[in-house]
Design a protein around this motif. Structure first.
Motif, short mmCIF file in Angstrom:
data_model
loop_
_atom_site.label_atom_id
_atom_site.label_comp_id
_atom_site.label_asym_id
_atom_site.label_seq_id
_atom_site.Cartn_x
_atom_site.Cartn_y
_atom_site.Cartn_z
N GLN A 1 0.18 -2.31 -12.65
CA GLN A 1 0.81 -2.00 -11.37
C GLN A 1 -0.24 -1.88 -10.27
OE1 GLN A 1 3.14 1.55 -11.88
NE2 GLN A 1 4.50 0.64 -13.42
N ASP B 1 -1.48 -5.28 -9.28
CA ASP B 1 -0.45 -6.06 -8.60
C ASP B 1 -0.16 -5.52 -7.20
OD1 ASP B 1 -0.25 -7.71 -10.80
OD2 ASP B 1 1.50 -6.69 -11.63
N GLU B 2 -0.23 -4.19 -7.04
CA GLU B 2 0.17 -3.57 -5.77
C GLU B 2 -0.99 -3.41 -4.80
OE1 GLU B 2 2.28 0.03 -6.53
OE2 GLU B 2 3.69 -0.91 -7.95
N ARG C 1 -1.32 -0.45 -2.03
CA ARG C 1 -0.12 0.41 -2.13
C ARG C 1 -0.13 1.28 -3.38
NH1 ARG C 1 2.24 -4.64 -1.20
NH2 ARG C 1 3.06 -4.59 -3.33
N ALA C 2 -1.09 1.10 -4.26
CA ALA C 2 -1.13 1.84 -5.53
C ALA C 2 -1.34 3.32 -5.29
CB ALA C 2 -2.23 1.29 -6.41
N GLN D 1 -1.74 5.20 -10.70
CA GLN D 1 -2.17 3.82 -10.93
C GLN D 1 -3.69 3.67 -10.79
OE1 GLN D 1 0.43 4.65 -9.04
NE2 GLN D 1 2.20 3.40 -9.61
#
Length: 286
Positions: free
Chosen positions: A89, A92-93, A96-97, A101
């Protein structure tokens, strides 16, 4: 039988790194692809996908910097499955993590590097390194530097011990074009014009290959080795304090060293594949 010596460096800018390290990982030809696929499988196991996908690259100065270790301990260790999910995550983010994460990704990075070093041991890889002080005098002439010469010497000893028929191929992370040409020329003159070089050219192929690090898994291993040695290993005359959080990784790196003996003055002397160097100049420049 042939062995690839994949070489990378750390601390060559002589700024923040405590030592300048030229490091190599020797891998037998028959093991190379199996090791690569095992490392790629480990990426998915720890990150949920290939970490090196798209803009990410497995560069030691990014995945082993102090900030990663601080993030890793800001929460208790996650269970492997949860860590993998959160780490994916985070990748991928991006920006924004959240805290979970970021912590999981940091933990995954450290555990992944441990696994890479354990895989190297499983596939009988051997690590080689020339370790130089930042203040070591540099040569003025157009000679092959002593850190390269010592690295090739130790690699030759390794090949010589295995078999007179064992061949070694040198693979570098690609340098700036003019630097690559200079290194090729210096290596050619070393292996052609010096007595030791001519002898060693019987088992070490004098002309190296150059590859892109982001496309070559084994160069990424050499990059990890060079960084961990520069910041975490202390042997011989290395007096600058190491980073304590790298101790476990440094101990794993030390298990990959090659130990041999060579006769000098009618005595057998222990020779390790890691060599500390305090002066890079040839004898006639000192």
């Amino acid at each position: 039988m042939s062995f690839f010596l994949f070489i990378d460096e750390s601390g060559q800018d002589r700024r923040s790194s405590p030592y300048e390290v030229l490091a190599g990982i020797a891998i037998e030809d028959r093991d190379l692809w199996n090791l690569i696929t095992a490392i790629q499988k480990a990426e998915i196991e720890y990150f949920g996908r290939r970490y090196s996908k798209e803009q990410h690259e497995l560069k030691a100065k990014k995945i082993l910097k102090s900030k990663v270790f601080r993030h890793a301990v800001q929460l208790p260790p996650f269970a492997p499955e949860q860590r993998r999910e959160l780490a994916q995550q985070c990748l991928d983010e991006g920006a924004r993590a959240g805290r979970n994460q970021l912590t999981a990704l940091a933990q995954a990075k450290i555990e992944f590097v441990k696994q890479v070093l354990l895989l190297c041991a499983r596939f009988r890889c051997k690590a080689f390194a020339s370790i130089t002080s930042r203040i070591a005098p540099r040569p003025q002439g157009n000679f092959l530097r002593k850190d390269y010469a010592f690295l090739f010497e130790r690699f030759f000893y390794f090949l010589e011990d295995i078999s007179p028929e064992a061949l070694g191929l040198i693979v570098f992370d690609e340098l700036e074009r003019s630097q690559s040409h200079l290194l090729v020329d210096q290596m050619a003159r070393y292996f052609r014009d010096t007595a030791k070089g001519r002898m060693r050219s019987g088992q070490v192929i004098p002309e190296p290959f150059f590859v892109h690090s982001d496309l070559t898994t084994a160069i990424q291993i050499a990059d990890l080795l060079a960084y961990i040695i520069a910041w975490g290993v202390q042997i011989g005359e290395m007096s600058i304090p190491s980073r304590p959080e790298l101790e476990e990784l440094a101990n794993l790196v030390l298990t990959l060293r090659y130990r041999t003996t060579r006769e000098s003055d009618h005595q057998n002397h222990i020779v390790w594949s890691f060599k500390t160097i305090d002066d890079l100049r040839p004898r006639d420049e000192r």
